[in-house]
Design a protein around this motif. Structure first.
Motif, mmCIF file in Angstrom:
data_model
loop_
_atom_site.group_PDB
_atom_site.id
_atom_site.type_symbol
_atom_site.label_atom_id
_atom_site.label_comp_id
_atom_site.label_asym_id
_atom_site.label_seq_id
_atom_site.Cartn_x
_atom_site.Cartn_y
_atom_site.Cartn_z
ATOM 1 N N ARG A 141 33.832 62.317 1.048
ATOM 2 C CA ARG A 141 33.022 63.129 1.892
ATOM 3 C C ARG A 141 31.794 62.339 2.206
ATOM 4 N NH1 ARG A 141 32.042 65.115 -3.356
ATOM 5 N NH2 ARG A 141 29.796 65.010 -4.040
ATOM 6 N N ASP A 199 48.974 63.121 1.765
ATOM 7 C CA ASP A 199 50.310 63.720 2.009
ATOM 8 C C ASP A 199 50.816 62.656 2.961
ATOM 9 O OD1 ASP A 199 50.204 65.907 0.323
ATOM 10 O OD2 ASP A 199 48.774 66.748 1.823
ATOM 11 N N TYR A 243 42.594 60.712 13.588
ATOM 12 C CA TYR A 243 42.664 62.117 13.551
ATOM 13 C C TYR A 243 44.171 62.722 14.334
ATOM 14 C CZ TYR A 243 38.360 62.561 11.211
ATOM 15 O OH TYR A 243 37.357 62.155 10.165
ATOM 16 N N SER A 267 43.256 65.234 2.379
ATOM 17 C CA SER A 267 42.816 66.814 2.519
ATOM 18 C C SER A 267 42.130 66.679 1.080
ATOM 19 C CB SER A 267 43.886 67.704 2.683
ATOM 20 O OG SER A 267 45.110 67.518 1.500
ATOM 21 N N ASN A 268 41.245 67.860 1.255
ATOM 22 C CA ASN A 268 40.546 68.371 -0.012
ATOM 23 C C ASN A 268 39.399 67.243 -0.272
ATOM 24 O OD1 ASN A 268 39.828 70.234 -1.912
ATOM 25 N ND2 ASN A 268 40.893 69.039 -3.441
ATOM 26 N N THR A 309 40.948 64.680 -4.118
ATOM 27 C CA THR A 309 41.656 64.346 -2.952
ATOM 28 C C THR A 309 42.960 64.200 -2.880
ATOM 29 O OG1 THR A 309 39.565 63.023 -2.602
ATOM 30 C CG2 THR A 309 41.155 62.907 -0.837
ATOM 31 N N ARG A 310 43.733 64.832 -1.724
ATOM 32 C CA ARG A 310 44.945 64.840 -1.708
ATOM 33 C C ARG A 310 45.490 63.925 -0.536
ATOM 34 N NH1 ARG A 310 48.113 70.275 -1.182
ATOM 35 N NH2 ARG A 310 49.517 68.766 -0.374
ATOM 36 N N LYS A 344 36.945 63.629 7.784
ATOM 37 C CA LYS A 344 37.365 65.157 7.484
ATOM 38 C C LYS A 344 38.576 65.238 7.174
ATOM 39 C CE LYS A 344 33.224 66.191 9.475
ATOM 40 N NZ LYS A 344 32.256 66.412 8.401
ATOM 41 N N ASP A 345 38.855 66.451 6.739
ATOM 42 C CA ASP A 345 40.286 66.763 6.172
ATOM 43 C C ASP A 345 41.430 66.640 7.590
ATOM 44 O OD1 ASP A 345 39.661 67.475 3.782
ATOM 45 O OD2 ASP A 345 39.778 69.453 4.172
ATOM 46 N N GLY A 346 42.403 66.158 7.454
ATOM 47 C CA GLY A 346 43.531 65.904 8.379
ATOM 48 C C GLY A 346 43.416 64.405 8.790
ATOM 49 N N LYS A 365 47.734 61.275 5.045
ATOM 50 C CA LYS A 365 46.869 62.395 5.597
ATOM 51 C C LYS A 365 46.215 62.704 4.479
ATOM 52 C CE LYS A 365 48.574 65.623 8.047
ATOM 53 N NZ LYS A 365 49.284 66.735 8.662
#
Length: 89
Positions: free
Chosen positions: A34, A7, A76, A26-27, A4-5, A39-41, A24
């Motif tokens: 998950r 940012d 989000y 992502s991945n 997981t990233r 969700k991503d973002g 934030k």
């Protein structure tokens, strides 16, 4: 965190959703995040009672929890606020 990233959030993004900081994600699909439905973002702003202002706060705060459920709060990019529980084992 399984790939997981996390940012930094840009000033325009923070202004759009009315926050002062966060991380934030992502991945998500390649991580245990998950399982939460996240969700991503998604921008993490709190982990339990701890504020998340920069990406490094996520790992630091999650390390404080050995077991049990940790609640992650955030927003989000479209302004939808959400809360996710994540189990620590």
């Amino acid at each position: 965190f399984d790939g997981t990233r996390f940012d930094a959030v840009s000033k325009p993004e923070m202004n759009k959703v009315g926050i002062d900081g966060g991380a934030k994600i992502s991945n998500v699909e390649k991580s245990k995040f998950r399982e939460t439905g996240m969700k991503d973002g998604f921008i993490i702003t709190r982990i339990d009672k701890y504020a998340v202002n920069v990406p490094s706060d996520v790992e630091r705060h999650l390390k404080n929890f050995e077991t049990g459920i940790v609640y992650i709060e955030g927003v989000y990019p479209d302004g939808l606020k959400a809360y996710y529980p994540i189990g620590k084992r």
